[in-house]
Design a protein around this motif. Structure first.
Motif, mmCIF file in Angstrom:
data_model
loop_
_atom_site.group_PDB
_atom_site.id
_atom_site.type_symbol
_atom_site.label_atom_id
_atom_site.label_comp_id
_atom_site.label_asym_id
_atom_site.label_seq_id
_atom_site.Cartn_x
_atom_site.Cartn_y
_atom_site.Cartn_z
ATOM 1 N N UNK A 337 -25.019 -16.233 13.231
ATOM 2 C CA UNK A 337 -25.854 -16.361 11.439
ATOM 3 C C UNK A 337 -26.962 -15.708 11.882
ATOM 4 N N UNK A 338 -28.136 -16.190 13.173
ATOM 5 C CA UNK A 338 -29.422 -15.580 12.706
ATOM 6 C C UNK A 338 -29.270 -14.110 12.955
ATOM 7 N N UNK A 339 -28.224 -13.749 13.636
ATOM 8 C CA UNK A 339 -28.039 -11.735 13.050
ATOM 9 C C UNK A 339 -27.793 -11.377 12.321
ATOM 10 N N UNK A 340 -27.061 -12.621 11.095
ATOM 11 C CA UNK A 340 -27.116 -11.737 9.343
ATOM 12 C C UNK A 340 -28.351 -12.222 9.073
ATOM 13 N N UNK A 341 -29.252 -12.911 9.575
ATOM 14 C CA UNK A 341 -30.247 -13.146 8.988
ATOM 15 C C UNK A 341 -30.756 -12.207 8.976
ATOM 16 N N UNK A 342 -31.157 -11.970 9.898
ATOM 17 C CA UNK A 342 -32.389 -10.561 10.953
ATOM 18 C C UNK A 342 -32.095 -9.901 10.114
ATOM 19 N N UNK A 343 -31.006 -9.421 9.898
ATOM 20 C CA UNK A 343 -30.358 -7.955 9.289
ATOM 21 C C UNK A 343 -30.325 -7.984 7.670
ATOM 22 N N UNK A 344 -30.585 -9.394 7.196
ATOM 23 C CA UNK A 344 -31.146 -9.275 5.440
ATOM 24 C C UNK A 344 -31.678 -8.202 5.131
ATOM 25 N N UNK A 345 -31.808 -8.068 3.904
ATOM 26 C CA UNK A 345 -32.859 -7.536 2.847
ATOM 27 C C UNK A 345 -34.096 -7.813 3.041
ATOM 28 N N UNK A 346 -34.111 -9.221 2.760
ATOM 29 C CA UNK A 346 -35.636 -9.768 3.132
ATOM 30 C C UNK A 346 -36.265 -9.827 3.747
ATOM 31 N N UNK A 347 -35.067 -10.017 5.189
ATOM 32 C CA UNK A 347 -36.411 -9.780 6.158
ATOM 33 C C UNK A 347 -36.695 -8.492 7.136
ATOM 34 N N UNK A 348 -35.208 -7.072 6.913
ATOM 35 C CA UNK A 348 -36.009 -6.315 6.640
ATOM 36 C C UNK A 348 -36.742 -5.556 6.131
ATOM 37 N N UNK A 349 -37.531 -6.255 5.235
ATOM 38 C CA UNK A 349 -38.427 -6.150 4.178
ATOM 39 C C UNK A 349 -39.920 -6.646 4.716
ATOM 40 N N UNK A 350 -39.779 -7.924 5.505
ATOM 41 C CA UNK A 350 -40.745 -8.189 5.928
ATOM 42 C C UNK A 350 -40.980 -7.581 8.093
ATOM 43 N N UNK A 351 -40.293 -7.073 8.158
ATOM 44 C CA UNK A 351 -40.588 -6.438 9.744
ATOM 45 C C UNK A 351 -40.959 -5.148 8.541
ATOM 46 N N UNK A 352 -40.110 -3.732 7.857
ATOM 47 C CA UNK A 352 -41.091 -3.349 7.678
ATOM 48 C C UNK A 352 -42.290 -3.500 7.332
#
Length: 431
Positions: A337-352
């Motif tokens: 579940x954590x990997x799914x959260x980390x790979x979400x568009x919302x998270x990825x946008x924040x990482x970018x």
């Protein structure tokens, strides 16, 4: 962002060596998904994000995940790159890995998978993993099965000084190898050092041989050579000859054999200070050029490694790598579940936006603002083939031999044939 060179090299020096003491390493994994009377699941997340802003951003993401999953606690273990490699080598030898751990894919991940220590994520991450950028998953695919989920991907290409190219009369970046050699000659004729190279760090030269091997023999040939333990094919010898032709033009800065990558007198500084016209490096190059030197601002451009006329490879086949997460065998659902959260568009946008990584979720592309980074992303999205860094794709000793042999060719102590012979010998020794 940390040290990009260290991050890129990943498990370069790591090996799954038995006999390393692990008594100092408290038990991780295994006991983390049960035993709590409160019904809370604790998952351990090991990563190498020890520098800002990533350290704080990732800690915040863990808190967000906990808020969305009240019965899950994320225990973060953050270690500097080399310390992490050392700990993970010991843990691998002990047969007990963390629930979630940083992985670069390639040879070391394969060793861990072959030891039965890593969770097969193929089924557990569908369908959401199918939506990730295809090329970003390549380092974590072994025999068609997914053993890691990427959070970052990048590629190697040429970063160049537009003003110096214009001064030398080069109207556009070269798309072929012969055109590239012509550009080098024009730069030299104009009194400009064509290329910055950190000859002291062998991985920087490896990029040239690896790309030339991809362009002459083809990306599939590189992967097949590793399986067959034979790198003596004509395409690999030709790659060395093409590199030798470049070296014969004396394109690198004075003293390059003793130059480091990110030091004030090294490769990145030579380009960043306008002393060299280009360098072959990853997407982190602009940041390091500005840190080690002054940076080029609007004069900085990017172009992919040229095609080699008559070669089996294509200019759309890219060479690179990134970071991802893998799970220990039998990890709890909370870790997935954590990997799914980390790979979400919302998270990825924040990482970018906050940490400068390239997006692995296509929907996060809009968070990119820099024109050159957008160019890199466009190359990745249009890639028709992918090769992981050779010193990560191959077993550690073989990857090191590639680096060292190519460094010998650049220094003039090895012939193209001797390079392929040395690599093949090491490959056979590791069987």
């Amino acid at each position: 962002m940390g040290d990009p060179a260290l991050s890129r090299r990943g498990f370069l020096a790591a090996s799954v060596a038995a006999g390393l003491g692990v008594t100092a390493l408290s038990g991780c994994g295994g006991d983390s998904d049960g035993g709590s009377s409160s019904g809370t699941t604790t998952i351990e997340w090991w990563n190498i994000s020890t520098t800002e802003p990533t350290k704080t951003v990732w800690a915040s993401l863990a808190q967000q995940f906990e808020a969305q999953n009240p019965k899950v606690k994320v225990k973060i273990v953050q270690l500097e790159n080399d310390a992490y490699k050392s700990k993970m080598t010991a843990l691998t030898a002990s047969g007990k890995l963390p629930d979630i751990f940083h992985a670069w894919g390639g040879g070391v991940l394969k060793q861990q998978v072959d030891a039965g220590l890593v969770e097969d994520l193929t089924d557990r991450t569908q369908p959401w993993a199918d939506g990730l950028l295809s090329v970003s998953k390549q380092p974590y695919l072994l025999d068609g099965k997914l053993y890691g989920v990427p959070f970052d991907i990048g590629m190697i290409g040429f970063w160049y000084n537009k003003a110096l190219f214009k001064k030398a009369g080069i109207s556009a970046p070269p798309a072929t190898w012969s055109g590239f050699l012509d550009a080098v000659k024009k730069l030299k004729s104009a009194g400009i050092t064509p290329i910055g190279l950190a000859g002291k760090e062998s991985w920087t030269g490896m990029y040239y041989w690896a790309y030339l091997a991809m362009r002459t023999a083809g990306v599939d040939a590189l992967q097949q050579a590793d399986k067959n333990k034979d790198f003596t094919g004509d395409g690999f010898v030709q790659a060395g000859q093409h590199l030798k032709d470049l070296v014969a033009l004396q394109p690198f800065q004075r003293g390059f054999l003793g130059a480091a990558y990110s030091s004030p007198t090294g490769q990145a500084a030579a380009v960043g200070n306008g002393k060299a016209a280009m360098e072959l490096m990853g997407q982190w190059a602009p940041v390091v050029e500005a840190d080690a030197g002054k940076g080029l601002g609007r004069d900085l451009g990017f172009f992919p490694f040229p095609a080699v006329e008559g070669g089996a490879g294509k200019i759309t086949e890219v060479f690179g790598g990134g970071g991802g997460h893998a799970l220990r065998k039998g990890a709890p659902q909370a870790a997935v579940d954590f990997l799914k959260f980390f790979a979400s568009e919302t998270t990825d946008r924040e990482l970018v936006k906050k940490t400068g990584v390239l997006p692995v979720v296509p929907g996060a592309d809009s968070a990119l603002t820099d024109a050159n980074i957008k160019a890199v992303q466009a190359q990745l999205k249009g890639a028709t083939g992918f090769q992981l860094y050779l010193d990560q794709a191959y077993a550690p000793a073989l990857g090191q031999q590639v680096n060292d042999s190519v460094a010998g060719l650049i220094a003039g102590s090895k012939s193209p044939q001797q390079v392929t012979d040395a690599i093949t010998r090491t490959a056979k020794e590791e069987q």
